[in-house]
Design a protein around this motif. Structure first.
Motif, PDB file in Angstrom:
ATOM      1  N   ALA A  19      33.190  37.632  31.378  1.00 46.17           N
ATOM      2  CA  ALA A  19      32.899  38.666  32.393  1.00 46.17           C
ATOM      3  C   ALA A  19      33.667  38.286  33.802  1.00 46.17           C
ATOM      4  N   ALA A  20      33.781  36.860  33.966  1.00 44.58           N
ATOM      5  CA  ALA A  20      34.754  36.625  35.138  1.00 44.58           C
ATOM      6  C   ALA A  20      36.211  37.146  34.971  1.00 44.58           C
ATOM      7  N   GLY A  21      36.811  36.973  33.866  1.00 52.23           N
ATOM      8  CA  GLY A  21      37.967  37.494  33.525  1.00 52.23           C
ATOM      9  C   GLY A  21      38.479  38.720  33.741  1.00 52.23           C
ATOM     10  N   PHE A  22      37.002  39.813  33.357  1.00 51.42           N
ATOM     11  CA  PHE A  22      37.102  41.196  33.575  1.00 51.42           C
ATOM     12  C   PHE A  22      37.362  41.556  35.105  1.00 51.42           C
ATOM     13  N   LEU A  23      36.424  41.075  35.956  1.00 47.08           N
ATOM     14  CA  LEU A  23      36.464  41.114  37.470  1.00 47.08           C
ATOM     15  C   LEU A  23      37.719  40.625  37.766  1.00 47.08           C
ATOM     16  N   GLY A  24      38.154  39.568  37.423  1.00 45.53           N
ATOM     17  CA  GLY A  24      39.744  39.031  38.073  1.00 45.53           C
ATOM     18  C   GLY A  24      40.761  39.794  37.523  1.00 45.53           C
ATOM     19  N   ARG A  25      40.531  40.492  36.603  1.00 45.80           N
ATOM     20  CA  ARG A  25      41.802  41.286  35.703  1.00 45.80           C
ATOM     21  C   ARG A  25      42.093  42.878  36.286  1.00 45.80           C
ATOM     22  N   ALA A 176      40.117  46.268  45.220  1.00 44.77           N
ATOM     23  CA  ALA A 176      40.763  45.386  44.278  1.00 44.77           C
ATOM     24  C   ALA A 176      40.756  43.928  44.663  1.00 44.77           C
ATOM     25  N   ALA A 177      41.083  43.687  46.086  1.00 48.04           N
ATOM     26  CA  ALA A 177      41.074  42.507  46.575  1.00 48.04           C
ATOM     27  C   ALA A 177      39.779  41.762  46.351  1.00 48.04           C
ATOM     28  N   CYS A 178      38.648  42.385  46.564  1.00 46.43           N
ATOM     29  CA  CYS A 178      37.243  42.066  46.634  1.00 46.43           C
ATOM     30  C   CYS A 178      37.108  41.430  45.021  1.00 46.43           C
ATOM     31  N   PHE A 179      37.287  42.231  44.081  1.00 46.28           N
ATOM     32  CA  PHE A 179      37.233  42.054  42.572  1.00 46.28           C
ATOM     33  C   PHE A 179      38.032  40.722  42.331  1.00 46.28           C
ATOM     34  N   LEU A 180      39.161  40.766  42.803  1.00 43.48           N
ATOM     35  CA  LEU A 180      39.951  39.429  42.419  1.00 43.48           C
ATOM     36  C   LEU A 180      39.469  38.293  43.058  1.00 43.48           C
ATOM     37  N   ALA A 181      38.846  38.283  44.396  1.00 40.13           N
ATOM     38  CA  ALA A 181      38.298  37.129  44.992  1.00 40.13           C
ATOM     39  C   ALA A 181      36.886  36.611  44.041  1.00 40.13           C
ATOM     40  N   VAL A 182      35.972  37.585  43.569  1.00 41.23           N
ATOM     41  CA  VAL A 182      35.004  37.402  42.996  1.00 41.23           C
ATOM     42  C   VAL A 182      35.227  36.747  41.494  1.00 41.23           C
ATOM     43  N   GLY A 183      36.324  37.453  40.944  1.00 41.37           N
ATOM     44  CA  GLY A 183      36.636  36.935  39.334  1.00 41.37           C
ATOM     45  C   GLY A 183      37.244  35.565  39.328  1.00 41.37           C
ATOM     46  N   VAL A 184      38.211  35.350  40.140  1.00 39.18           N
ATOM     47  CA  VAL A 184      38.896  34.052  39.951  1.00 39.18           C
ATOM     48  C   VAL A 184      38.131  33.015  40.580  1.00 39.18           C
ATOM     49  N   PHE A 185      37.227  33.036  41.421  1.00 35.66           N
ATOM     50  CA  PHE A 185      36.515  31.981  41.708  1.00 35.66           C
ATOM     51  C   PHE A 185      35.260  31.751  40.975  1.00 35.66           C
TER      52      PHE A 185
END
Length: 412
Positions: A19-25, A176-185
């Motif tokens: 799930a985290a990888g989906f948001l970060g990707r 896109a930047a918001c998704f990256l922050a949530v997914g990676v952290f």
């Protein structure tokens, strides 16, 4: 979800990192096309828009393998968080520069910083490899990840283009930047499934790119990336010429949907024989599928042609991951996967930039010549380097393709 895919998630923690990888990707599919849409709306300059998208891709090509090499050495948490903060800061500068009309060079510098984004897809595949290395389930896991990639490319452009055209031009890259922050952290907070790092003294010197087989994969996918980059930019411009710019997101989503469908089916199959032959066949299929785009006359025809073209993408990418397992040492697996992404990023940069200039000079229909030429180059490189792919590296991670119990060759 078919039972082989459900069985993957029996492993503890697998649902969380997926799930985290989906948001970060998903920002990968949103940022480049979001920049094209944002800049073309604010300035009307497709050449500049394509060049900025190319800058993001080139920066990712340079920074991505270095980030992944550090990940192999120090672990995902220690490396991904600082790299992501750099990318997010650059994204904030990009949005401000575009909104307030700052000089072009500021846009390029910001896009270079945005390209420091880590390859989240490689991080997730490394976690699957740590769970299922040496088992047939790894083929299913890689197939599932290719499907997730395509789901990102189905919804990412729709969200990015749709928000930028219906709300305000900067909306797509901002989300896109918001998704990256949530997914990676979120991903890096999950320590239990994080692959064990391999300190330099335990993994030897040098780079994974020393592998001759990996060099062939990277070079071929540089040409393949040019297909993807050009198709994105030309499709947006073509839809704009047709008077339905927002429809570009739907058309590109169908391109990804074709790949998603093929990847889902491919993951249920088990194959005998050498994977490099299936890989070369997939590259040829991608190249041939670009020819009908030269005859495109309207958006419905384009949508059908791109859906068919997408059918060859995911199976080729899945086989590529199996080949990386054969040609890259286990201690450099994340870096090896990222090098293929780097090849794609370089190609996306070249393809989107070339397509932008062709569109400005001769119109959108002429722009579809760029992916056709790129496909021909990919086939040529694949044939020239095919013999290298028959020589696996010593100390490799262990390809799932080698675990070929003949009685299990069936459709699940």
């Amino acid at each position: 979800m078919p039972s082989p895919y459900r069985a993957l998630f029996a492993a503890p923690g697998s649902r969380g990192f997926t799930a985290a990888g989906f948001l970060g990707r998903i920002p990968v599919s949103m940022m480049g096309i979001g920049v094209v849409t944002m800049v073309s709306q604010l300035t009307g300059r497709y050449g500049l828009a394509g060049a900025l998208s190319a800058t993001v891709a080139l920066a990712a090509a340079v920074a991505g393998p270095q980030v992944s090499r550090l990940v192999d050495q120090y672990g995902q948490r220690r490396v991904l968080r600082p790299a992501t903060l750099i990318s997010l800061t650059a994204a904030a500068v990009l949005l401000c520069a575009a909104h307030y009309g700052w000089p072009d060079w500021v846009l390029f510098v910001a896009c270079a910083g945005v390209g420091c984004v880590p390859s989240v897809g490689a991080m997730i595949r490394a976690r699957w490899a740590a769970l299922y290395r040496g088992t047939p389930q790894l083929h299913t896991a890689y197939s599932f990840e290719s499907v997730v990639d395509e789901v990102c490319f189905i919804f990412g452009p729709i969200i990015s283009i749709g928000l930028s055209t219906a709300w305000f031009p900067e909306a797509g890259p901002l989300l896109a930047a918001c998704f990256l922050a949530v997914g990676v952290f979120w991903l890096t907070a999950q320590r239990a499934t994080e692959p064990e790092p391999h300190p330099r003294e335990h993994r030897g010197g040098g780079t994974a790119l020393r592998s001759r087989g990996l060099q062939v994969l990277v070079a071929t996918f540089a040409a393949t990336g040019a297909i993807f980059g050009a198709v994105d930019v030309v499709t947006v411009a073509f839809a704009d010429e047709e008077g339905h710019k927002a429809a570009a997101s739907i058309v590109l989503a169908l391109y990804a949907a074709g790949s998603c469908l093929a990847g889902m089916v491919y993951g249920l199959l088990h194959f005998a024989g050498a994977p490099e032959r299936r890989w070369l066949l997939g590259v040829c299929a991608m190249a041939v599928s670009m020819i009908p785009l030269l005859l495109v006359g309207n958006l419905p025809f384009l949508a059908v042609a791109l859906f068919v073209a997408g059918l060859s993408i995911a199976p080729t990418m899945i086989t590529t991951m199996s080949l990386i397992e054969e040609h890259v040492p286990r201690a450099q697996l994340t870096e090896g996967m990222t090098w293929v992404s780097t090849g794609l990023a370089v190609g996306v940069a070249l393809g989107s930039s070339a397509a932008g200039w062709v569109i400005d000079a001769a119109g959108a229909r002429a722009g579809y010549g760029v992916p056709a030429v790129a496909g021909a180059v990919a086939v040529a490189v694949g044939f020239l380097g095919f013999r290298r792919l028959k020589r696996p590296a010593t100390g490799r991670g262990g390809s799932v393709e080698q675990h070929s119990e003949r009685k299990e060759r069936h459709v699940a």
